[in-house]
Design a protein around this motif. Structure first.
Motif, PDB file in Angstrom:
ATOM      1  N   SER A 123       0.678  -0.741  -0.210  1.00  0.00           N
ATOM      2  CA  SER A 123      -0.163   0.332  -0.034  1.00  0.00           C
ATOM      3  C   SER A 123       0.977   1.545   0.044  1.00  0.00           C
ATOM      4  CB  SER A 123      -0.594   0.106   1.489  1.00  0.00           C
ATOM      5  OG  SER A 123      -1.678  -0.968   0.977  1.00  0.00           O
ATOM      6  N   TYR A 124       1.874   1.211   1.053  1.00  0.00           N
ATOM      7  CA  TYR A 124       2.867   1.856   1.295  1.00  0.00           C
ATOM      8  C   TYR A 124       3.656   2.450  -0.910  1.00  0.00           C
ATOM      9  CZ  TYR A 124       7.298   4.995   3.229  1.00  0.00           C
ATOM     10  OH  TYR A 124       8.052   6.065   3.162  1.00  0.00           O
ATOM     11  N   ILE A 125       3.801   1.883  -0.903  1.00  0.00           N
ATOM     12  CA  ILE A 125       4.798   1.662  -2.431  1.00  0.00           C
ATOM     13  C   ILE A 125       3.621   2.364  -3.596  1.00  0.00           C
ATOM     14  CG2 ILE A 125       5.347   0.369  -4.640  1.00  0.00           C
ATOM     15  CD1 ILE A 125       6.580  -1.478  -2.946  1.00  0.00           C
ATOM     16  N   ARG A 126       2.065   1.597  -3.420  1.00  0.00           N
ATOM     17  CA  ARG A 126       1.420   2.302  -4.725  1.00  0.00           C
ATOM     18  C   ARG A 126       1.055   3.657  -3.818  1.00  0.00           C
ATOM     19  NH1 ARG A 126      -2.841  -3.194  -4.986  1.00  0.00           N
ATOM     20  NH2 ARG A 126      -1.918  -4.312  -5.891  1.00  0.00           N
ATOM     21  N   ALA A 127       0.779   4.181  -3.133  1.00  0.00           N
ATOM     22  CA  ALA A 127       0.388   5.721  -2.437  1.00  0.00           C
ATOM     23  C   ALA A 127       2.193   6.782  -2.919  1.00  0.00           C
ATOM     24  CB  ALA A 127       0.549   5.541  -0.794  1.00  0.00           C
ATOM     25  N   ILE A 128       2.758   6.620  -2.735  1.00  0.00           N
ATOM     26  CA  ILE A 128       4.238   6.825  -3.186  1.00  0.00           C
ATOM     27  C   ILE A 128       4.016   7.612  -4.282  1.00  0.00           C
ATOM     28  CG2 ILE A 128       6.383   7.164  -3.350  1.00  0.00           C
ATOM     29  CD1 ILE A 128       6.706   5.425  -0.898  1.00  0.00           C
ATOM     30  N   ARG A 129       3.437   6.225  -5.243  1.00  0.00           N
ATOM     31  CA  ARG A 129       3.883   6.659  -6.726  1.00  0.00           C
ATOM     32  C   ARG A 129       2.619   7.545  -7.358  1.00  0.00           C
ATOM     33  NH1 ARG A 129       5.390   0.028  -8.373  1.00  0.00           N
ATOM     34  NH2 ARG A 129       6.968   0.703  -8.828  1.00  0.00           N
ATOM     35  N   LYS A 130       1.114   7.504  -6.603  1.00  0.00           N
ATOM     36  CA  LYS A 130       0.035   7.955  -6.758  1.00  0.00           C
ATOM     37  C   LYS A 130       0.414   9.458  -6.097  1.00  0.00           C
ATOM     38  CE  LYS A 130      -5.104   7.245  -6.388  1.00  0.00           C
ATOM     39  NZ  LYS A 130      -6.025   6.169  -6.270  1.00  0.00           N
ATOM     40  N   TYR A 131       0.037   9.513  -5.110  1.00  0.00           N
ATOM     41  CA  TYR A 131       0.299  10.355  -4.320  1.00  0.00           C
ATOM     42  C   TYR A 131       1.123  12.253  -4.393  1.00  0.00           C
ATOM     43  CZ  TYR A 131      -4.042   8.876  -3.409  1.00  0.00           C
ATOM     44  OH  TYR A 131      -5.052   8.395  -3.034  1.00  0.00           O
ATOM     45  N   SER A 132       0.539  12.954  -4.626  1.00  0.00           N
ATOM     46  CA  SER A 132       2.176  13.651  -4.466  1.00  0.00           C
ATOM     47  C   SER A 132       3.293  13.396  -2.923  1.00  0.00           C
ATOM     48  CB  SER A 132       1.777  15.730  -4.157  1.00  0.00           C
ATOM     49  OG  SER A 132       1.133  15.453  -6.058  1.00  0.00           O
ATOM     50  N   LEU A 133       2.010  13.857  -2.152  1.00  0.00           N
ATOM     51  CA  LEU A 133       2.572  13.604  -0.812  1.00  0.00           C
ATOM     52  C   LEU A 133       1.754  12.168   0.302  1.00  0.00           C
ATOM     53  CD1 LEU A 133       4.229  15.124   1.861  1.00  0.00           C
ATOM     54  CD2 LEU A 133       1.818  16.459   2.401  1.00  0.00           C
ATOM     55  N   THR A 134       3.135  11.419   0.457  1.00  0.00           N
ATOM     56  CA  THR A 134       2.890  10.010   1.544  1.00  0.00           C
ATOM     57  C   THR A 134       3.129  10.354   2.451  1.00  0.00           C
ATOM     58  OG1 THR A 134       2.259   9.201  -0.705  1.00  0.00           O
ATOM     59  CG2 THR A 134       2.762   7.868   0.787  1.00  0.00           C
ATOM     60  N   VAL A 135       2.121   9.406   4.055  1.00  0.00           N
ATOM     61  CA  VAL A 135       3.200   9.667   5.152  1.00  0.00           C
ATOM     62  C   VAL A 135       2.744   8.674   5.320  1.00  0.00           C
ATOM     63  CG1 VAL A 135       2.861  11.213   7.337  1.00  0.00           C
ATOM     64  CG2 VAL A 135       2.364  12.465   5.636  1.00  0.00           C
TER      65      VAL A 135
END
Length: 337
Positions: A123-135
């Motif tokens: 989920s973390y990898i997918r979020a980083i690829r999709k969003y401008s800011l991931t925490v």
């Protein structure tokens, strides 16, 4: 029932599987509960029958891996473990590891491909690829920084960004900077070392040195970010729990055109002096919770991919802290009574 097995390896397999000073064999003994004896290119396994059978399968798994690796890291050894070794009971299935997986990180350097090892990592990898800011928030050893660095390298190779900026607050956690030897740069470097460790594990030294000299990769203390605007950049803020609210706001407003940011931290390990400052990561979590374009990913001790003892340590501390909190509440209640 006691059992003894013997496995004959090639010289190359033995050299890689044994590790430096047989350190990999000692780790395997700890994980599998068997005695391992090595002589030349021969391994002997001794212990309970089921454990020996399991150990034999792990050694065979490692033999397949060494043909595409020059050395084995602890992570490679953990990956070769059967599902019932040092794994917490969970309904989640481990992430599939297939070469064409959309969640694989292609770095093409010292490490060729890096895969997620839990659903939260995926989920973390997918979020980083999709969003401008991931925490990414969670305990040590869950891969927050490592995966972010790997994705930054992949993004550079794919031409998505022109540079990578990695930063950390140089916080004096119980030790004073002034007492460290050397000039300011030498004093600060130890605080940034974990970022270097991740880069050295992923990239070839010559390539990292070349990119650093050309400022394609920049590793700096958070204080040096003030006043900058970063365009076409992949930016990582590590150990964000040790930022103040002002520092966090300063960092977030550095984002320029076509930039992406990843923030990582562990809110259970805040080192701000005397707890006078409210952690910038805690404030960020509250302020940005419903902001579009921001994604929060939470890790737990089940996602720890370091030595399995780390997972048990984190769980033990969590249990202790909960017990102390209940005890404190009970004491206050008795005082009121």
């Amino acid at each position: 029932m006691s059992s003894l097995k013997e496995i004959v390896l090639t010289n190359q397999e033995a050299q890689i599987i044994f590790g430096k000073h047989d350190e990999n064999l000692r780790l395997l003994e700890d994980l599998l509960g068997v005695e391992i004896f090595a002589r030349g290119n021969v391994i002997k396994l001794r212990g309970e029958h089921l454990q020996v059978e399991k150990a034999q399968k792990v050694i065979e798994n490692l033999r397949h891996r060494v043909h595409r690796l020059k050395y084995l890291s602890p992570e490679d050894i953990f990956d070769a473990m059967p599902e019932d070794v040092e794994k917490e009971p969970t309904e989640q299935k481990p992430a599939e590891k297939i070469t064409d997986s959309p969640d694989a990180i292609i770095v093409r350097s010292k490490r060729d491909v890096i895969y997620p090892r839990s659903l939260h990592q995926r989920s973390y990898i997918r979020a980083i690829r999709k969003y401008s800011l991931t925490v990414g928030i969670g305990p040590a050893g869950t891969g927050k920084t490592y995966l972010a660095v790997a994705l930054a390298i992949e993004s550079l190779r794919n031409g998505l960004f022109n540079r990578v900026v990695l930063t950390r607050p140089a916080l004096e956690a119980g030790e004073r900077l002034g007492f460290l030897p050397g000039d300011l740069e030498e004093k600060i470097k130890p605080y940034l070392q974990p970022i270097y460790d991740a880069l050295f594990d992923i990239m070839k030294y010559e390539e990292l040195k070349r990119w650093s000299e050309r400022k394609i990769i920049e590793i700096i203390p958070l204080a040096y970010m003030r006043g900058r605007t970063l365009n076409d950049a992949f930016i990582i803020l590590d150990e964000a729990q040790n930022t103040t609210g002002e520092q966090m706001k300063m960092f977030l407003t550095r984002l320029g055109a076509n930039s992406k940011a990843v923030i990582t931290g562990d809110i259970t390990q805040i080192d701000l002096p005397l707890s006078k400052e409210t952690s910038g990561l805690v404030i960020c979590e509250k302020v940005l919770e419903k902001v579009s374009g921001v994604k929060f990913i939470y890790f737990s001790e089940k996602d720890v991919v370091r030595h399995p003892l780390v997972k048990r340590i984190i769980k033990a501390y969590d249990t202790y802290q909960k017990t102390q909190a209940k005890k404190g509440f009970a004491d206050k209640s008795s005082e009121k009574g």
